[in-house]
Structure formats: C-alpha cells, structure tokens
Design an enzyme around this catalytic site. Structure first.
Site, mmCIF file in Angstrom:
data_model
loop_
_atom_site.group_PDB
_atom_site.id
_atom_site.type_symbol
_atom_site.label_atom_id
_atom_site.label_comp_id
_atom_site.label_asym_id
_atom_site.label_seq_id
_atom_site.Cartn_x
_atom_site.Cartn_y
_atom_site.Cartn_z
ATOM 1 N N GLY A 1 36.126 36.782 47.290
ATOM 2 C CA GLY A 1 35.484 37.335 46.111
ATOM 3 C C GLY A 1 36.217 38.575 45.634
ATOM 4 C CB CYS A 2 36.287 40.242 42.345
ATOM 5 S SG CYS A 2 34.535 40.055 41.907
#
Length: 383
Positions: free
Chosen positions: A189-190
C-alpha cells in the site's frame, strides 16, 4: 470532434486496428525463462481494472517500456471503449487494445498480469489464473500474511488461503531477492511504502525503539480511487484537511507486519492519515524514540548506507511531495526533535507511482529478470 472517425464517416484506420486488438494478445513472442531478460523478447501484459487510477498509471508508465507489451485491458463497466475515451490524456498511447471484460481475456496470450481491481475482488481472480502467468496485485487482498488478520480488518473471509502461502510481499528495496523468485507479488500500500522504507532499516539496526511510534500521514485525493464519493466532491475536499480512518485505517496492520518482521517482536503504532486537497502525493511524518546513546546523525548514516546504491530512495532536505510528483522516487530526511531522545523521520512519495503502479512495474521487472528501473526513471514534474 471525435478522433475515432474520418470526415467521410469511415473509421480511421488506426481505430479499426486498435479494436481488432480487443481482449486478445497481439502477435508477440511469449516470454520464456531463458529469454525473459532480453529486451528483444516481449512480455505480453494484461492490466485488470485499467479504468481506475492505478491501472491508468500502469499503462502510462508502460508506454515507455521496451519489453512489456500491453495486450489486454479490462474495465467491466467501460468494456468496448477505446482506452483514450476513458483517459483522453493518453490519446497518443495508440498501441493498446480496447477495454474488455475479464471473462473475455484470452489467457494463453498473456505472460504477466497487473491486477488493479478493488479490494476484496482480487483473490478469486488471481487464484483462477493459469499457472504460467506472473502476477503483481495492487489491491490489499494478499498483503497480510495472516488470513485471520485479513478477515478482521477487511470484513470478509480470505478466498485464496492456499495461494496466500506462496505470495511474496513486494516492497522492492526490502524484499528484492524474494520478489525475483515469486510468481505472485502483493504490491504494498501507499502509506506502508512511505513508512516502512525509512523505519525498517532503523529498527533492524536497533537505532530506534519500537515503542511509541507515531505516524502522521497525508495523502492526495487520488489515493481514494476514481469512484464518485461525497467526501471527494470538490466543494467537500478543497480548502480543507480531514483525518480519516482514525484508529482503524486498514494500512495499520500492514505497517505493523513490516515493522514486526524487522523487530522480531510485536509492534503497535499510532497512525492517523489525512486527506489533503491535492491530486497526488503523500507525506508521512514519523515520530520515534531513539535507542540510548543514538543520535540523529546515526539514523541518517544508517539510511544513507542502506540506500546509497538504490535508484529510487534518496535522502534530501527537506523533501516535498512536489519533488516526487509523477515519479517512482522516495525522498527521506531525519530531524532531531525538541524532545530529548526523539527524532522526526519524514518520507514523501507519489501515492500513485512509488505507492502503487511504479512499484508494481519495479516488481514485475524483477519477476522477468529485467533491470528494475526499466521505464521508471522519469524525473518528477515540478512545479
């Protein structure tokens, strides 16, 4: 004026040719274990969920890739449309097929899949793909190794438990060798990318304590996806900042999983993300306690040594989201806190590139024995 038609009313030749590509591979040689690392051999790529932001970014970045050839694009609600109809800014990306439904993809003409589908929809799709296909999944469906933890945080049972056992978590700079050997990679994920890149080396070196880690993170609106939502309306999002997912954001267990691997023991963090009135970009401010006798200079030296040969991770003062916009770079810096014994570690990335599609291509390059920076050395767009 529609670019897909000529003044005579006949379809333009390039449009006819593009429609002929729909949902099937073009005449490109299949990649093999012996030839995948050679730029002369094309790897046939399908992008699933290409009508969303991360799928679009994959296509945009692959337009400069010498080896990966996009041969299938899916977007069930946009099926039948030219890609440039959905994303007009990519009108010059003429060498891609029209969008189609997943059920219409001819998998024998595909070597690699970028799965950009929504969370909770990917497990069944990836589980049923032919074994010859290598996959980088950009959803959260395979990021958590513990399927019970996945069920707790994502509100549903894991639908590919056996496959989960072979999936490699692909934070490239930290798991490069494992990624090279994988068939299915869970793209991070970011927020976890922006946090783990600076903190994992410091924890592994014993330079910071795992207690009382506080992360104050901020993301551009594109991180919420392309679906119409009330809180993303211009009048609701502009000229304001709001915290969301307080105490329950789904990236928390993913961050903790990575920090626990580094520490060799359970880790709990305080993590609060904020939605910023900007399109893209991410900044994570991490507040940490240093181990006894450790200084900020020690933290900086550790990070410089860890990333000195990395193409995408650099130390820079002070580092702004402007400095990474549209690029696959991660910029980090470390500051001494006014509170004795504490430090502030700041990390910035583009949430759609290093935080998603760029890192996915970085991982897929490794899966096929290519230099991981292939097609990813674009400089940031500034101002």
């Amino acid at each position: 004026m529609q670019v897909s038609s000529c003044p005579s009313g006949r379809q333009a030749p390039f449009t006819v040719a593009r429609r002929a590509l729909q949902c099937r591979a073009v005449a490109a040689p299949a990649a093999t274990a012996a030839t995948a690392g050679k730029s002369t051999e094309q790897v046939r790529v399908a992008v699933l969920g290409a009508s969303g932001y991360t799928g679009e970014e994959v296509v945009r970045l692959l337009s400069l890739h010498p080896t990966f050839k996009v041969t299938a694009l899916t977007g069930d609600r946009q099926a039948g449309k030219e890609f440039s109809e959905v994303f007009p800014h990519l009108i010059t990306a003429t060498d891609v097929p029209s969008l189609c439904k997943i059920d219409d993809v001819k998998w024998d003409g595909v070597d690699a899949v970028f799965c950009c589908l929504p969370h909770a929809t990917t497990q069944v799709v990836v589980k049923d793909l032919p074994q010859h296909i290598k996959v980088v999944d950009l959803s959260a469906d395979f990021r958590l190794r513990d399927v019970n933890s996945y069920a707790e945080w994502y509100g549903g049972e894991h639908k590919a438990v056996e496959l989960q056992k072979e999936v490699v978590y692909g934070l490239t700079e930290l798991h490069r060798e494992a990624v090279k050997k994988a068939r299915v990679v869970a793209n991070p994920g970011c927020y976890p990318t922006s946090v783990q890149l600076p903190l994992v080396p410091l924890i592994e070196a014993g330079l910071i304590l795992t207690e009382d880690i506080i992360i104050d993170a901020k993301s551009g609106i594109s991180g919420a996806g392309r679906s119409a939502k009330q809180n993303l309306l211009y009048s609701e999002a502009t000229e304001g900042i709001n915290a969301y997912g307080v105490t329950k954001h789904r990236h928390m267990p993913e961050i903790e999983q990575g920090l626990e691997d580094a520490a060799g023991k359970p880790v709990r963090i305080s993590f609060t993300p904020h939605l910023m009135p900007m399109t893209r970009g991410m900044e994570s401010s991490c507040y940490v306690k240093m181990a006894p006798g450790i200084t900020v200079a020690d933290l900086r030296t550790c990070l410089e040594a860890k990333y000195k040969d990395e193409p995408f991770v650099h130390l820079l003062a002070p580092g702004s989201t402007h400095h990474v916009r549209g690029s696959n770079y991660n910029l980090i810096n470390v500051f001494e806190d006014r509170i004795p014994g504490r430090a502030i570690v700041i990390s910035v990335i583009d949430n759609l590139v290093k935080g998603a599609s760029g890192q996915a291509i970085q991982n897929m390059n490794l899966l096929f024995g290519l230099p991981e920076e292939t097609a990813l050395l674009q400089q940031a767009l500034f101002p």
